[in-house]
Design a protein around this motif. Structure first.
Motif, PDB file in Angstrom:
ATOM      1  N   LEU A 504       0.875  -1.176   0.000  1.00  0.00           N
ATOM      2  CA  LEU A 504       0.000   0.000   0.000  1.00  0.00           C
ATOM      3  C   LEU A 504       0.909   1.221   0.000  1.00  0.00           C
ATOM      4  N   GLN A 505       1.010   1.854  -1.166  1.00  0.00           N
ATOM      5  CA  GLN A 505       1.922   2.977  -1.341  1.00  0.00           C
ATOM      6  C   GLN A 505       1.201   4.129  -2.008  1.00  0.00           C
ATOM      7  N   ASN A 506       1.608   5.353  -1.632  1.00  0.00           N
ATOM      8  CA  ASN A 506       1.050   6.538  -2.269  1.00  0.00           C
ATOM      9  C   ASN A 506       2.084   7.652  -2.216  1.00  0.00           C
ATOM     10  N   ASP A 507       2.402   8.167  -3.388  1.00  0.00           N
ATOM     11  CA  ASP A 507       3.410   9.232  -3.509  1.00  0.00           C
ATOM     12  C   ASP A 507       4.724   8.840  -2.836  1.00  0.00           C
ATOM     13  N   GLY A 508       5.120   7.569  -3.013  1.00  0.00           N
ATOM     14  CA  GLY A 508       6.393   7.108  -2.477  1.00  0.00           C
ATOM     15  C   GLY A 508       6.370   6.741  -1.018  1.00  0.00           C
ATOM     16  N   ASP A 509       5.258   6.924  -0.324  1.00  0.00           N
ATOM     17  CA  ASP A 509       5.171   6.588   1.101  1.00  0.00           C
ATOM     18  C   ASP A 509       4.607   5.182   1.267  1.00  0.00           C
ATOM     19  N   ASN A 510       5.215   4.376   2.146  1.00  0.00           N
ATOM     20  CA  ASN A 510       4.700   3.061   2.496  1.00  0.00           C
ATOM     21  C   ASN A 510       3.622   3.217   3.557  1.00  0.00           C
ATOM     22  N   LEU A 511       2.394   2.866   3.175  1.00  0.00           N
ATOM     23  CA  LEU A 511       1.272   3.000   4.103  1.00  0.00           C
ATOM     24  C   LEU A 511       0.963   1.686   4.808  1.00  0.00           C
ATOM     25  N   GLY A 512       1.443   0.558   4.260  1.00  0.00           N
ATOM     26  CA  GLY A 512       1.185  -0.733   4.882  1.00  0.00           C
ATOM     27  C   GLY A 512       1.181  -1.831   3.838  1.00  0.00           C
ATOM     28  N   VAL A 513       0.560  -2.985   4.173  1.00  0.00           N
ATOM     29  CA  VAL A 513       0.535  -4.165   3.307  1.00  0.00           C
ATOM     30  C   VAL A 513      -0.871  -4.760   3.319  1.00  0.00           C
ATOM     31  N   LEU A 514      -1.370  -5.109   2.110  1.00  0.00           N
ATOM     32  CA  LEU A 514      -2.654  -5.791   1.961  1.00  0.00           C
ATOM     33  C   LEU A 514      -2.360  -7.257   1.645  1.00  0.00           C
ATOM     34  N   SER A 515      -2.860  -8.178   2.477  1.00  0.00           N
ATOM     35  CA  SER A 515      -2.624  -9.614   2.297  1.00  0.00           C
ATOM     36  C   SER A 515      -3.956 -10.306   2.033  1.00  0.00           C
ATOM     37  N   ILE A 516      -4.010 -11.080   0.918  1.00  0.00           N
ATOM     38  CA  ILE A 516      -5.232 -11.777   0.507  1.00  0.00           C
ATOM     39  C   ILE A 516      -4.915 -13.268   0.429  1.00  0.00           C
ATOM     40  N   PHE A 517      -5.720 -14.114   1.107  1.00  0.00           N
ATOM     41  CA  PHE A 517      -5.471 -15.547   1.111  1.00  0.00           C
ATOM     42  C   PHE A 517      -6.748 -16.284   0.695  1.00  0.00           C
ATOM     43  N   SER A 518      -6.565 -17.354  -0.157  1.00  0.00           N
ATOM     44  CA  SER A 518      -7.706 -18.091  -0.703  1.00  0.00           C
ATOM     45  C   SER A 518      -7.593 -19.579  -0.407  1.00  0.00           C
ATOM     46  N   ALA A 519      -8.727 -20.280  -0.616  1.00  0.00           N
ATOM     47  CA  ALA A 519      -8.798 -21.691  -0.235  1.00  0.00           C
ATOM     48  C   ALA A 519      -8.220 -22.624  -1.289  1.00  0.00           C
ATOM     49  N   SER A 520      -8.215 -22.236  -2.559  1.00  0.00           N
ATOM     50  CA  SER A 520      -7.759 -23.129  -3.613  1.00  0.00           C
ATOM     51  C   SER A 520      -6.376 -22.738  -4.112  1.00  0.00           C
ATOM     52  N   THR A 521      -5.676 -23.715  -4.646  1.00  0.00           N
ATOM     53  CA  THR A 521      -4.366 -23.466  -5.246  1.00  0.00           C
ATOM     54  C   THR A 521      -4.560 -22.691  -6.547  1.00  0.00           C
ATOM     55  N   ASP A 522      -3.658 -21.770  -6.835  1.00  0.00           N
ATOM     56  CA  ASP A 522      -3.751 -20.931  -8.044  1.00  0.00           C
ATOM     57  C   ASP A 522      -5.097 -20.223  -8.122  1.00  0.00           C
ATOM     58  N   ALA A 523      -5.544 -19.715  -6.984  1.00  0.00           N
ATOM     59  CA  ALA A 523      -6.869 -19.076  -6.948  1.00  0.00           C
ATOM     60  C   ALA A 523      -6.895 -17.767  -7.710  1.00  0.00           C
ATOM     61  N   LEU A 524      -5.750 -17.122  -7.903  1.00  0.00           N
ATOM     62  CA  LEU A 524      -5.698 -15.812  -8.543  1.00  0.00           C
ATOM     63  C   LEU A 524      -4.914 -15.918  -9.844  1.00  0.00           C
ATOM     64  N   ASP A 525      -5.590 -15.663 -10.996  1.00  0.00           N
ATOM     65  CA  ASP A 525      -4.869 -15.641 -12.262  1.00  0.00           C
ATOM     66  C   ASP A 525      -4.361 -14.223 -12.531  1.00  0.00           C
ATOM     67  N   ASP A 526      -3.697 -14.042 -13.681  1.00  0.00           N
ATOM     68  CA  ASP A 526      -3.027 -12.773 -13.954  1.00  0.00           C
ATOM     69  C   ASP A 526      -4.001 -11.593 -13.975  1.00  0.00           C
ATOM     70  N   ASP A 527      -5.157 -11.795 -14.616  1.00  0.00           N
ATOM     71  CA  ASP A 527      -6.120 -10.690 -14.708  1.00  0.00           C
ATOM     72  C   ASP A 527      -6.664 -10.316 -13.335  1.00  0.00           C
ATOM     73  N   GLU A 528      -6.926 -11.322 -12.507  1.00  0.00           N
ATOM     74  CA  GLU A 528      -7.455 -11.016 -11.176  1.00  0.00           C
ATOM     75  C   GLU A 528      -6.388 -10.347 -10.317  1.00  0.00           C
ATOM     76  N   VAL A 529      -5.124 -10.786 -10.477  1.00  0.00           N
ATOM     77  CA  VAL A 529      -4.036 -10.138  -9.736  1.00  0.00           C
ATOM     78  C   VAL A 529      -3.940  -8.672 -10.137  1.00  0.00           C
ATOM     79  N   ALA A 530      -4.086  -8.399 -11.458  1.00  0.00           N
ATOM     80  CA  ALA A 530      -4.033  -7.011 -11.927  1.00  0.00           C
ATOM     81  C   ALA A 530      -5.152  -6.184 -11.306  1.00  0.00           C
ATOM     82  N   LEU A 531      -6.350  -6.766 -11.213  1.00  0.00           N
ATOM     83  CA  LEU A 531      -7.466  -6.045 -10.610  1.00  0.00           C
ATOM     84  C   LEU A 531      -7.256  -5.854  -9.106  1.00  0.00           C
TER      85      LEU A 531
END
Length: 750
Positions: A504-531
């Motif tokens: 989580l960054q804005n204008d070069g400042d580190n504001l924190g980290v967003l962590s997303i965890f899912s139940a299935s393997t390879d749950a996030l493909d490239d397009d979803e990661v981009a979104l």
């Protein structure tokens, strides 16, 4: 069928026979199958000798591939009796079909030869002979050498449509003078010249008018000295048989055409699961020819690296043993090395006894449809994931618009990504005030303290790498990714298999980290990661925007407070110069704000109205104090001086950038609806609503309060004054609101 039918294979062995054939042969199907090499009956020539196997009519058809018609022979049956029959054979497959020949044989029992008698001898046993004739179901007749009918049965009468007394003693010319009579007579004459048997087919017209196909069986009658005295004739109606033969040929041709041109893969197997037929579609799909696989067992395919197809051969064996159809799908690599996905239906082919004698396997190459199905399934999964991400992004954007604090934004964003994004766990870690260590600021998912402490910790490699490099990390499998070795047990207990860590960054400042965890393997493909990166960017922007907005609101409140304090100071300055009107501006502001609220003005406009009312007389600073405080009525000149305070107040305030038109409100508060006011004589259409409200409140407070030149006249007198000027001097709606506030609601201007 009423006729005796036998089916022979290419070795002459009996495959099937019907009940009519069992009756002629005096044997059963079981006897034929059990004694196929040594039959319980024999085939004889006219002289009583055994017929050689090669001379049997079905063997002639096997060798030549052509039909044999009217072959007569005798059969010595197992009970010692003899029967004379006529055999007609038909090949079931064309001669070019090697190893696939079969023959259908039709047997017809011939009537016994009538014994010839001398011309001078009377017919002996005529009654008995007639009984014998009547037992023959087909039309039967006896002719003498001259062509006269000597005897016939009832079936022959029905055939001609004549009674016996109109037939006997007559020739065919006398009975039916038509073109056929010549043919019949010529055939009879040929038989007399060459005594023996005569069999031929013809089309005859029955008495009912129907044209039928028949077989004539004729046999000469001879005396003991060998002289030919006449003949017997038997007419066998084969119309239905011919129709059936034609239907069988058409059906066979249709079946062959259908199979040969079908896009489906067709294979036939014998009872040993050896291939006995493959169609061109199978040859094309397999890359093999029929010659390469005919006679080869199902589990063996030449030139194929993996010939054994377990599921398929198992299904073949099940159908062979159970007689029930089976369906099977499998992948197979053909002779060209192409991997095919095949779908087969296997059905049994049975004999009359219900025994499975062969199998028909019909398959379809569904490789392309399977690939398309897999691609569609993958596409559907991809679209579902993208739609899920888009819904999350949309919901997140709505949260960004509505959130009033950073904590509300973080909490609602985590919850939305779990509920809408269908993820197991979402957490946001932010820096502590020391700017070095992380702490869990928001969490949605399993309420596991150990899991929270493990994930939201700068010792976590995934978080530290994300903070250090400012790049997202996609974890396709948490149990094989090196970033997650310290968290495996926690992830396993929470049912987590993949994850995504976003900075989580804005204008070069580190504001924190967003962590997303899912139940299935390879749950996030490239397009979803981009979104999801877009979600994190929006979240970073939202955090900064809320902080900036809160800062702006804080300073705006400070500025407005300072502004109000300044305005109050100005008002106090005026009241110091005019102690008799001390508190006038404050009371006017109080009443004006009450009127404005009753009329539905927004809080922002009410604030502007209130502040304008607080300093509406600020221009009196320029009016001499002796004029302001003089007792008694003012002279015209002094009144004109007092009137200048409106324009003077405008001049003082116009250069100050208020967020409200305060200077204009002050300038217009002595104008009147009919244009009789000052300083410009404007009518009501040119006046601000705030100016009109201030005018009414100012008059009510001024009349009701004490002035140096008169005592206070009281609130009732003040209300009567604005009532008198309602619609002419003052806005009617504003006057009505003011009257209602004071008279009905008990509002006090003091």
């Amino acid at each position: 069928m009423a006729e005796a039918v036998l089916l022979h294979d290419d070795g002459g062995r009996i495959l099937q026979l019907n009940p009519a054939a069992e009756s002629i042969l005096r044997g059963t199907a079981d006897m034929a199958f059990a004694c196929n090499s040594e039959l319980p009956w024999s085939y004889l020539k006219d002289d009583g000798e055994l017929l050689p196997t090669a001379d049997l009519p079905w063997m002639k058809t096997v060798q030549s591939g052509r039909a044999v018609a009217g072959f007569e022979m005798a059969i010595l049956r197992s009970d010692g009796s003899r029967v004379r029959v006529s055999a007609n054979t038909q090949p079931l497959f064309p001669p070019e079909e090697k190893n696939r020949r079969a023959v259908m044989t039709l047997l017809q029992e011939l009537p016994g030869q009538a014994e010839a008698v001398d011309d001078d001898e009377p017919w002996m046993g005529q009654h008995q002979l007639q009984s014998l004739y009547e037992s023959i179901p087909n039309p039967f007749f006896v002719k003498d050498r001259a062509g006269r009918y000597l005897a016939c049965n009832s079936a022959f009468e029905s055939y001609l449509g004549l009674s016996r007394d109109r037939i006997l003693g007559k020739t065919v010319y006398e009975i039916s003078p038509n073109d056929l009579a010549d043919r019949y007579t010529a055939a009879d004459q040929a038989l007399f010249e060459n005594p023996g048997n005569q069999v031929y087919e013809a089309k005859v017209k029955w008495a009912d008018g129907s044209l039928r196909d028949v077989i004539f069986h004729k046999t000469t009658l001879t005396r003991s000295d060998g002289a030919v005295r006449g003949l017997t004739g038997l007419i066998v109606d084969i119309t239905e048989r011919k129709r059936m033969e034609l239907a069988l040929r058409v059906q066979e041709q249709q079946y062959r055409t259908l199979v040969e041109h079908s896009p489906d893969l067709v294979v036939r197997y014998d009872s040993q699961l050896r291939r006995i037929y493959v169609n061109p579609a199978w040859e094309k799909a397999s890359g093999l020819t029929a010659e390469q696989v005919i006679g080869v067992p199902a589990k063996e395919i030449p030139k194929v690296s993996t010939p054994v197809i377990g599921g398929y051969t198992t299904a073949l064996q099940q159908v062979l043993h159970s007689g029930e159809r089976q369906s099977v799908e499998f992948t197979w690599t053909n002779a060209r090395g192409e991997e095919l996905y095949l779908q087969y239906v296997i059905v049994p082919e049975t004999d009359q006894e219900g025994r499975v004698v062969s199998l028909l396997s019909v398959g379809r190459d569904i490789t392309e449809s399977k690939r398309t199905e897999d691609a569609l399934r993958a596409s559907e999964t991809h679209l579902r994931r993208v739609n899920r991400a888009l819904r999350t992004l949309s919901a997140g954007n709505e949260i960004l618009v509505r959130a009033t604090s950073v904590q509300e934004l973080l909490d609602r964003m985590c919850r939305t990504m779990v509920d809408v994004g269908e993820h197991v766990l979402v957490t946001i870690g932010a820096f502590k005030p020391d700017g070095v260590h992380l702490e869990s600021r928001a969490w949605a998912g399993p309420n596991d303290v150990q899991l929270r402490e493990t994930i939201c910790n700068t010792a976590c490699r995934a978080l530290s790498d994300t903070l250090e490099k400012g790049e997202s990390i996609v974890i396709h499998d948490v149990f094989s990714d090196s970033h997650c070795r310290a968290c495996e047990e926690c992830f396993r207990s929470a049912g987590i298999h993949s994850g995504l860590i976003l900075p989580l960054q804005n204008d070069g400042d580190n504001l924190g980290v967003l962590s997303i965890f899912s139940a299935s393997t390879d749950a996030l493909d490239d397009d979803e990661v981009a979104l999801m990166r877009e979600v994190s960017n929006n979240l970073s922007y939202g955090i900064r925007a809320i902080r900036d907005r809160l800062n702006r609101e804080h300073w705006s409140q400070r500025i407005q407070a300072t502004m109000e304090e300044t305005i109050q100071a100005l008002a106090s300055t005026v009241e110091l110069r005019d102690p008799y009107t001390a508190g006038h501006q404050r009371r006017v502001a109080y009443l004006a704000k009450a009127i404005g609220r009753e009329m539905g003005l927004s809080e922002n406009r009410l604030t502007g109205l209130y502040l304008a009312a607080v300093i509406h007389d600020v221009g009196k600073i320029q009016v001499p104090a002796e004029v302001l405080t003089r007792p008694g009525r003012l002279s015209p000149i002094e009144y004109e001086i007092v009137k200048t305070h409106v324009e003077a107040g405008y001049d003082i305030l116009k250069s100050i950038e208020f967020p409200w038109p305060i200077a204009t409100i002050v300038r217009q508060h002595h104008e009147r609806m009919d244009g009789s006011g000052y300083p410009f004589g404007l009518d009501g259409s040119a006046l601000l609503l705030e100016s009109r409200i201030l005018a009414v409140a100012d008059v009510v407070e001024a009349i009701s309060s004490f002035r140096p030149y008169r005592p206070g006249l009281g609130i009732d007198h003040a209300l009567e004054e604005i009532e008198a000027g309602r619609g002419r001097l003052f806005d009617s709606d504003i006057v009505n609101v003011c009257l209602r506030l004071i008279r009905e609601q008990g509002f006090s201007v003091q």
